[in-house]
Each structure stands twice: as structure tokens, then as C-alpha cells.
Design a protein around this motif. Structure first.
Motif, PDB file in Angstrom:
ATOM      1  N   HIS A 178       0.824  -1.210   0.000  1.00 55.20           N
ATOM      2  CA  HIS A 178       0.000   0.000   0.000  1.00 55.20           C
ATOM      3  C   HIS A 178       0.857   1.259   0.000  1.00 55.20           C
ATOM      4  N   SER A 221      -5.669   5.474  -3.106  1.00 58.59           N
ATOM      5  CA  SER A 221      -5.054   4.173  -2.837  1.00 58.59           C
ATOM      6  C   SER A 221      -5.947   3.332  -1.916  1.00 58.59           C
ATOM      7  N   VAL A 229      -7.495  -0.272  -2.934  1.00 60.75           N
ATOM      8  CA  VAL A 229      -7.222  -1.445  -2.099  1.00 60.75           C
ATOM      9  C   VAL A 229      -8.511  -2.140  -1.679  1.00 60.75           C
TER      10      VAL A 229
END
Length: 328
Positions: free
Chosen positions: A250, A262, A266
Motif C-alpha cells: 500500500h 489508494s 485497495v
């Protein structure tokens, strides 16, 4: 009851370079290696999609509308996403990242429908013009250290395949106990320098492992008992919950596209299902990570043990005895 982690990203020291000219004319000594890396990962994805289409009816996932491609904040690193679904396959998805100076990432996974206890296919590759960090596995849905029947069902016949590639792609060094519990006895965890030969071996391994997973998929029959279906669903949700919280890859995504995007990538794409397949939290599954104030411990390893060599013998028997009966 769980699966793979991108623990190899934790060994990455240098930050992603965002400056400098992107012209390959300025990188003549590395050009051949860059081309090897650039060709191989697209080739891997094309093989996987073509082979899957030969075996089942593959359709685009609804995720494709919102997750397809984007440019990173540096304006020169491209992120591309594809996602599909099929009978027995809840989600087949891939994130590929190409940076102008030769860094590439492939994050490819296939998640089964909850009526099946199939392993999760996992291919996570990080490459630069000189270095490659690789994890390739059929991640067990259920822990193979304590569930011997599950290990024999899915990996007993695959041990010769794993042993063959373990010789060609040696163990990559220290791997934490927490990461190990997501892997199978045939996991390929390795590091190597960039060359046509090494990438050729990796491509061969990817093809053989993916065809092995597709064979298992074709042979699988749907579970009809509600209790077992619920167990399968929770096992996959447990894995997704771990990955969404602890995956060190990450950090790279945050550098590339920022924290907000992000996080969405994810939870909604890479580990889609973490918000849909169950309601348990990370600390419900992994209470050993709870700090005194109720927050999640940022450390990746609580047990504090790592394995510098392959912890399975040639028959797939786990030889790290202290982990047996550990509550996975």
C-alpha cells in the motif's frame, strides 16, 4: 483459514523515483533488461486471460467500469486494471504498474465463489531493471499447517511441481510467521537479478501454476451445505481483511496516487469483498494485534519469528513445529 500477503514489498528500500528523463536513450546499459521486464508481465496477463477463456465463460466484472486505468501523480507512471468473473470465479483481477524508468509491478489474483473452497491464485511481482522480488502461489483458503485434509486435497499432487521450481527459483530469504500462514507448501518466494533466462523460468512457473489452478477449478464441485459455504465465505473475508489492513504494498500506491485513491483501490478493487463478504473487523480475526488503547498494532510480526529457508520438506510437511496449533 487464509492466504497470501505482499510481504515481499516490505524489503523494498529505495523510494520510487519520480524525477529525471524518461527517454530510454539515457539508459542504454539497462535497455535490454527493461525490455525483458516490460514484455514479460504483459505476456503473463495475456496468457492467463487466454487460458481462462479456454476453460470457462469469462465476462467483464462490474468493477471494470470504475477501475480501468489512471496516471500516477508523477505524470509518467501508469496503472492499469482489468477484472472479470466466471462460473466458480467470484473475481479475477489484475493491477499492473509501469514506471518510465523500468520499475514494474504485477498484482494478479483469482478469488473463487464462496460455494468452493478452492485456493486463491496469487501472483505478486516487483521488478526493476536489475532486481526482481517474486511471490507465486496457490494460497490455501484454509491453513494447511493445521488442516492436513485440505493440504492433501489441493497440494498432495502438486508437490512435484513445487519442488521442481523450488530448485530453479530458490527461497528468497527471511519471511515472517504471519506472512507464512497465508502460503502453501508449493509457494515460490524468491529474488533474482533481471535476465532473459530468469524471466523465462518465472514465466514457465506462472503458466504451470495457473494451469494447475484451472485444473482444480474444473474439477471442483459446488458445496451445498450452508454451514460450509459460510465457512468458505468467512475464510476468504479473513484473508481480504488481512490484506486490506497489513499489505505493505500500500505504501507504493500511496506514493503514486495519494492516500484517498489508494485506499479506494485497495478496498474496492484489489481486495474487493472486504466490505461485502463479512462484518468482522481486523481485530476480530487477529486479536493479537490489539494495542492497549484498542488500536491496531502497526508491526507486521507479533510472533517475532522469520524463516530464512523453505519451512516445508519435500513431502509438503511443515517443519516449523512451534507454529503448529497456533490459532490461525
Amino acid at each position: 483459514m487464509k492466504t497470501c500477503s505482499l510481504s515481499f514489498f516490505s524489503s523494498l528500500k529505495p523510494p520510487l523515483r519520480t524525477g529525471g528523463c524518461s527517454s530510454t536513450n539515457n539508459f542504454k546499459p539497462k535497455r535490454a533488461l527493461v525490455e525483458v521486464s516490460a514484455c514479460s508481465y504483459q505476456k503473463f496477463l495475456h496468457f492467463a486471460l487466454d487460458e481462462t477463456k479456454r476453460r470457462t465463460h469469462l465476462l467483464h466484472s462490474p468493477l471494470q467500469e470504475n477501475f480501468n486505468s489512471m496516471m500516477a501523480m508523477d505524470g509518467k507512471t501508469k496503472l492499469e486494471m482489468v477484472s472479470f468473473q466466471a462460473p466458480k470465479i467470484r473475481l479475477l483481477r489484475c493491477l499492473s504498474i509501469e514506471e518510465s524508468e523500468g520499475m514494474q509491478i504485477l498484482d494478479f489474483a483469482v478469488f473463487p465463489e464462496q460455494e468452493f473452497d478452492l485456493p486463491i491464485f496469487c501472483a505478486n511481482f516487483f521488478s526493476t531493471p536489475t532486481t526482481n522480488i517474486i511471490v507465486l502461489d496457490l494460497n490455501p483458503l484454509y491453513d494447511v499447517i493445521n488442516h492436513r485434509d485440505y493440504k492433501e486435497k489441493y497440494y498432495g499432487s502438486l508437490m512435484p511441481l513445487g519442488l521442481n521450481y523450488a530448485k530453479l527459483l530458490p527461497w528468497g530469504g527471511k519471511l515472517t510467521s504471519e506472512s507464512l500462514r497465508f502460503f502453501s507448501p508449493i509457494v515460490i518466494w524468491t529474488k533474482f537479478t533481471s535476465s532473459k533466462y530468469n524471466h523465462g523460468v518465472l514465466y514457465s512457473a506462472f503458466m504451470d501454476y495457473f494451469k494447475a489452478w484451472l485444473d482444480l477449478m474444473e474439477q471442483a464441485t459446488a458445496e451445498r451445505h450452508g454451514l460450509q459455504i459460510n465457512c468458505n465465505r468467512e475464510a476468504q473475508h479473513r484473508y481480504l481483511t488481512w490484506r486490506a489492513e497489513k499489505d505493505p504494498g500500500h505504501r507504493i500506491l500511496k506514493k503514486l496516487i495519494g492516500e484517498s485513491l489508494s485506499k479506494e483501490l485497495v478496498r474496492s478493487f484489489l481486495f474487493n469483498g472486504v466490505d461485502e463478504l463479512g462484518t468482522k473487523t481486523f481485530l476480530d480475526y487477529f486479536p493479537e494485534y490489539c494495542c492497549e488503547n484498542g488500536t491496531i498494532n502497526a508491526k507486521r510480526s507479533i510472533i517475532g519469528k522469520s524463516f530464512e529457508s523453505r519451512p516445508w520438506d519435500s513431502s509438503g510437511e511443515f517443519i516449523g513445529n512451534y507454529l503448529k496449533n497456533y490459532d490461525f
